[in-house]
Design a protein around this motif. Structure first.
Motif, short mmCIF file in Angstrom:
data_model
loop_
_atom_site.label_atom_id
_atom_site.label_comp_id
_atom_site.label_asym_id
_atom_site.label_seq_id
_atom_site.Cartn_x
_atom_site.Cartn_y
_atom_site.Cartn_z
N ASP A 239 -14.34 -5.56 3.44
CA ASP A 239 -15.56 -6.32 3.61
C ASP A 239 -16.68 -5.48 3.25
O ASP A 239 -17.77 -6.05 2.71
N ALA A 240 -16.69 -4.16 3.43
CA ALA A 240 -17.82 -3.45 3.21
C ALA A 240 -17.94 -3.05 1.69
O ALA A 240 -19.02 -3.19 1.17
N TYR A 241 -16.90 -2.96 0.98
CA TYR A 241 -16.83 -2.60 -0.18
C TYR A 241 -17.53 -4.06 -1.01
O TYR A 241 -18.16 -4.11 -1.78
N VAL A 242 -17.01 -5.08 -0.60
CA VAL A 242 -17.30 -6.52 -1.11
C VAL A 242 -18.65 -6.74 -1.01
O VAL A 242 -19.42 -7.01 -2.01
N GLU A 243 -19.34 -6.51 0.23
CA GLU A 243 -20.53 -6.52 0.48
C GLU A 243 -21.64 -5.82 -0.43
O GLU A 243 -22.55 -6.37 -1.07
N THR A 244 -21.15 -4.46 -0.74
CA THR A 244 -21.80 -3.60 -1.47
C THR A 244 -21.78 -3.91 -2.93
O THR A 244 -22.88 -3.97 -3.69
N LEU B 153 0.91 -1.20 -0.04
CA LEU B 153 -0.07 -0.01 -0.02
C LEU B 153 0.90 1.36 -0.01
O LEU B 153 2.07 1.20 0.24
N SER B 154 0.37 2.22 -0.48
CA SER B 154 1.10 3.63 -0.29
C SER B 154 1.09 3.88 1.13
O SER B 154 0.41 3.59 2.05
N PHE C 208 -2.34 7.33 6.96
CA PHE C 208 -3.68 7.67 7.40
C PHE C 208 -4.55 6.48 8.20
O PHE C 208 -5.14 6.98 9.30
N PHE C 209 -4.35 5.35 7.97
CA PHE C 209 -5.09 4.35 8.49
C PHE C 209 -4.55 4.14 10.02
O PHE C 209 -5.31 4.07 10.99
N LYS C 210 -3.38 4.35 10.22
CA LYS C 210 -2.70 4.27 11.60
C LYS C 210 -3.14 5.40 12.54
O LYS C 210 -3.58 5.18 13.60
N ALA C 211 -3.05 6.49 11.90
CA ALA C 211 -3.51 7.72 12.62
C ALA C 211 -4.81 7.54 13.11
O ALA C 211 -5.41 7.97 14.27
N GLU C 212 -5.88 7.23 12.27
CA GLU C 212 -7.15 6.92 12.54
C GLU C 212 -7.42 5.89 13.53
O GLU C 212 -8.07 6.04 14.58
N ALA C 213 -6.79 4.83 13.44
CA ALA C 213 -6.73 3.82 14.32
C ALA C 213 -6.20 4.15 15.55
O ALA C 213 -6.94 3.80 16.67
N ALA C 214 -5.38 4.94 15.89
CA ALA C 214 -4.84 5.58 16.99
C ALA C 214 -6.00 6.40 17.76
O ALA C 214 -6.34 6.37 18.84
N HIS D 17 -9.09 6.01 17.38
CA HIS D 17 -10.24 5.06 17.73
C HIS D 17 -9.92 3.98 18.44
O HIS D 17 -10.85 3.16 18.93
N ASN D 18 -8.53 3.91 19.05
CA ASN D 18 -8.01 2.78 20.00
C ASN D 18 -8.34 1.46 19.30
O ASN D 18 -8.93 0.39 19.98
N THR D 19 -7.96 1.24 18.10
CA THR D 19 -8.15 0.12 17.51
C THR D 19 -6.81 0.04 16.55
O THR D 19 -6.11 0.66 16.48
N GLN D 20 -6.92 -1.29 15.63
CA GLN D 20 -5.92 -1.64 14.89
C GLN D 20 -6.20 -1.25 13.36
O GLN D 20 -7.16 -1.33 12.98
N TYR D 21 -5.22 -0.59 12.88
CA TYR D 21 -5.30 -0.21 11.41
C TYR D 21 -5.63 -1.33 10.51
O TYR D 21 -6.35 -1.43 9.68
N GLN D 22 -5.14 -2.58 10.86
CA GLN D 22 -5.52 -3.80 9.86
C GLN D 22 -7.01 -3.99 10.01
O GLN D 22 -7.64 -4.56 8.78
N ARG D 23 -7.33 -3.92 11.17
CA ARG D 23 -8.77 -4.40 11.41
C ARG D 23 -9.53 -3.14 10.53
O ARG D 23 -10.64 -3.42 9.97
N MET D 24 -9.32 -2.12 10.63
CA MET D 24 -9.91 -0.74 9.75
C MET D 24 -10.01 -1.33 8.22
O MET D 24 -11.08 -1.19 7.58
N LEU D 25 -8.82 -1.63 7.82
CA LEU D 25 -8.72 -1.93 6.45
C LEU D 25 -9.52 -3.18 5.89
O LEU D 25 -10.31 -3.14 5.21
#
Length: 92
Positions: free
Chosen positions: A68-73, A40-41, A47-53, A55-63
């Motif tokens: 999954d949301a993209y696939v479902e749609t 990934l770039s 960006f995802f690491k900053a957002e994960a921090a 929201h107190n979560t893991q960036y891999q989980r966010m990705l």
């Protein structure tokens, strides 16, 4: 010492709220995972690491949730839309 609370017999409205939470067995469900290597770039990962921090979560989980949301749609749309016939490659 704090002031005592005075209760009054004021009328109030109560309403029943629909139970919207999933049952515990659905919360414990874990999908089978497949490990992949993906380049990934730096901008996207930062960006995802900053957002994960935030929201107190893991960036891999966010990705993973984003994909999954993209696939479902789009999987629903793809199954409803006829696909063009695949082209055959010429022997080279």
């Amino acid at each position: 010492m704090s002031a005592k609370i005075k209760y009054t017999n004021e009328p109030f409205e109560a309403k029943v709220v629909r139970d919207f939470l999933p049952p515990p067995d659905q919360l414990a469900f874990r999908e089978e995972g497949v490990k992949v290597t993906l380049a990934l770039s730096k901008k996207s990962v930062d960006f995802f690491k900053a957002e994960a921090a935030k929201h107190n979560t893991q960036y891999q989980r966010m990705l993973r949730k984003l994909i999954d949301a993209y696939v479902e749609t789009y999987a629903q749309e793809a199954s409803a839309t006829p696909q063009p016939a695949a082209r055959k490659r010429a022997a080279g």
